[in-house]
Motif scaffolding. Sequence first.
Motif, short mmCIF file in Angstrom:
data_model
loop_
_atom_site.label_atom_id
_atom_site.label_comp_id
_atom_site.label_asym_id
_atom_site.label_seq_id
_atom_site.Cartn_x
_atom_site.Cartn_y
_atom_site.Cartn_z
N GLU A 27 0.92 -1.09 -0.17
CA GLU A 27 -0.15 -0.04 0.52
C GLU A 27 0.46 1.01 -0.22
O GLU A 27 0.40 2.25 -0.58
CB GLU A 27 -0.71 0.21 1.08
CG GLU A 27 -1.80 -0.88 0.59
CD GLU A 27 -3.52 -0.40 1.79
OE1 GLU A 27 -3.82 0.42 0.87
OE2 GLU A 27 -3.31 -0.24 3.14
N ASP A 60 -9.71 -6.38 0.65
CA ASP A 60 -7.82 -6.62 1.12
C ASP A 60 -7.35 -4.97 1.86
O ASP A 60 -6.35 -5.09 2.82
CB ASP A 60 -7.07 -7.30 1.51
CG ASP A 60 -7.11 -6.99 0.49
OD1 ASP A 60 -4.82 -7.66 0.28
OD2 ASP A 60 -6.84 -7.04 -0.61
N TYR A 117 -7.10 -0.61 1.75
CA TYR A 117 -7.67 0.16 2.30
C TYR A 117 -8.01 1.22 1.24
O TYR A 117 -8.98 1.00 0.45
CB TYR A 117 -7.36 0.99 3.63
CG TYR A 117 -8.33 1.71 4.24
CD1 TYR A 117 -9.33 1.78 4.44
CD2 TYR A 117 -7.90 3.26 3.68
CE1 TYR A 117 -9.64 2.44 5.35
CE2 TYR A 117 -8.80 4.21 4.08
CZ TYR A 117 -9.65 4.04 4.66
OH TYR A 117 -10.41 4.51 5.33
N GLU A 118 -6.60 1.86 0.59
CA GLU A 118 -6.39 2.82 -0.41
C GLU A 118 -6.95 2.64 -1.37
O GLU A 118 -7.56 2.84 -2.31
CB GLU A 118 -5.25 3.15 -0.45
CG GLU A 118 -4.96 4.29 1.09
CD GLU A 118 -3.97 4.67 0.87
OE1 GLU A 118 -3.04 4.50 -0.24
OE2 GLU A 118 -3.25 5.10 2.25
N VAL A 131 -11.24 -0.27 -0.02
CA VAL A 131 -12.19 1.14 0.03
C VAL A 131 -12.60 2.04 -0.78
O VAL A 131 -13.34 2.59 -0.85
CB VAL A 131 -11.74 0.55 1.57
CG1 VAL A 131 -12.72 1.41 2.19
CG2 VAL A 131 -11.79 -0.33 2.11
N LEU A 189 -13.16 -3.64 4.64
CA LEU A 189 -12.40 -4.86 4.60
C LEU A 189 -11.58 -5.52 4.76
O LEU A 189 -12.12 -5.82 5.85
CB LEU A 189 -11.72 -3.14 4.92
CG LEU A 189 -10.24 -2.96 5.45
CD1 LEU A 189 -9.31 -3.16 4.09
CD2 LEU A 189 -8.84 -2.45 6.89
N MET A 208 -11.87 0.81 11.48
CA MET A 208 -10.64 1.71 10.31
C MET A 208 -11.98 2.97 10.24
O MET A 208 -13.24 3.17 10.78
CB MET A 208 -11.44 0.91 9.21
CG MET A 208 -10.75 -0.60 9.16
SD MET A 208 -8.57 0.19 9.42
CE MET A 208 -8.20 0.69 8.14
N CYS A 217 -15.18 2.36 7.19
CA CYS A 217 -15.48 1.21 6.75
C CYS A 217 -15.61 -0.10 7.84
O CYS A 217 -14.62 -0.25 8.95
CB CYS A 217 -15.01 0.43 5.93
SG CYS A 217 -13.21 0.20 5.67
N THR A 237 -15.26 -3.99 9.08
CA THR A 237 -13.94 -4.94 8.66
C THR A 237 -14.62 -6.84 8.73
O THR A 237 -15.57 -6.25 10.39
CB THR A 237 -12.44 -4.90 9.78
OG1 THR A 237 -13.21 -5.39 11.21
CG2 THR A 237 -12.31 -3.00 9.28
N THR A 289 -20.01 1.75 10.38
CA THR A 289 -19.55 1.76 9.77
C THR A 289 -18.80 3.00 11.22
O THR A 289 -19.69 3.90 10.85
CB THR A 289 -19.66 3.27 8.65
OG1 THR A 289 -20.00 1.91 7.24
CG2 THR A 289 -18.74 3.79 7.55
N ARG A 291 -5.89 7.06 9.10
CA ARG A 291 -5.85 5.64 8.86
C ARG A 291 -4.85 4.76 10.06
O ARG A 291 -3.22 5.54 9.88
CB ARG A 291 -6.04 4.97 7.41
CG ARG A 291 -5.61 3.75 6.90
CD ARG A 291 -5.89 3.72 5.21
NE ARG A 291 -5.33 3.88 4.67
CZ ARG A 291 -3.44 3.27 4.43
NH1 ARG A 291 -3.44 2.28 4.71
NH2 ARG A 291 -2.59 4.63 4.16
N ARG A 315 -2.74 1.36 9.52
CA ARG A 315 -2.40 0.05 8.81
C ARG A 315 -1.26 -0.03 8.44
O ARG A 315 -0.73 1.36 8.19
CB ARG A 315 -3.03 -0.31 8.12
CG ARG A 315 -5.09 -0.03 8.51
CD ARG A 315 -5.68 -0.72 6.53
NE ARG A 315 -4.63 -2.32 6.81
CZ ARG A 315 -4.97 -3.34 5.27
NH1 ARG A 315 -5.26 -2.56 4.04
NH2 ARG A 315 -4.91 -4.40 5.69
#
Length: 235
Positions: free
Chosen positions: A46, A173, A175-176, A179, A191, A200, A203, A205, A224, A233, A235
Amino acid sequence: MLFDAGNTLVFLDYARLASGVAGELGLALDADALAAQVAAASQAMERAGGSDRQRAAVFLETMFVLAGVPPERLGEVRDCLARMHGERHLWCAVQPGSAESLARLKAAGLRLGVVSNSDGRVEQALGAAGLRDYFDVVIDSALVGLEKPDPRIFRAALDALGVLPEEALYVGDLYEVDVLGAQAAGLRAILFGAPAGETMPTCPTTSSIRDLVDALLSGETLMTPTPSPGQARDR
């Protein structure tokens, strides 16, 4: 309902990867060591940005280096993986219960599709995993000339299914890529890969297709989270 493919529906066959690379290159490597690096490799992917091919290379290289492969031997690993991929798709393992869960969605009357950044062979991967027949449409970025997070690739799947964005749900899977891309196209997104209920920014998960389908078909509300001001974020 739309799904990503890699690391959502289909997964690397870590045992095959480890034995193939170890046997051909004489490296000490095992399946558990590779699988243990997936979260870190996904984060590196990512952060890398670039095209899907470039991100995929970062994912694999990070996973093998963290599993103990010397960086100077990555060129040999790439050649070995390319040969193995040509023989049989590397992404063909599935989580327990995924096929049965997809069958439950179909029985409930949902139309299902896949939207994947892939190399033109995502249908082959789904077929090797025994999942292809569950899907009404499969959109492969290499074949349509669009890559997630471009909203147009999600809309192509919606058009093929005859579904409006507000009627659809996307599961992926990254996010950027998954999602945010799906949300930009007007879809709700989940996600995949994070423990169910983990907070998150924008969203809900899930940690498995089976858990997600259980929740959906039981009528459980997928909440959500509402981000606090300035929430980043994580992650």
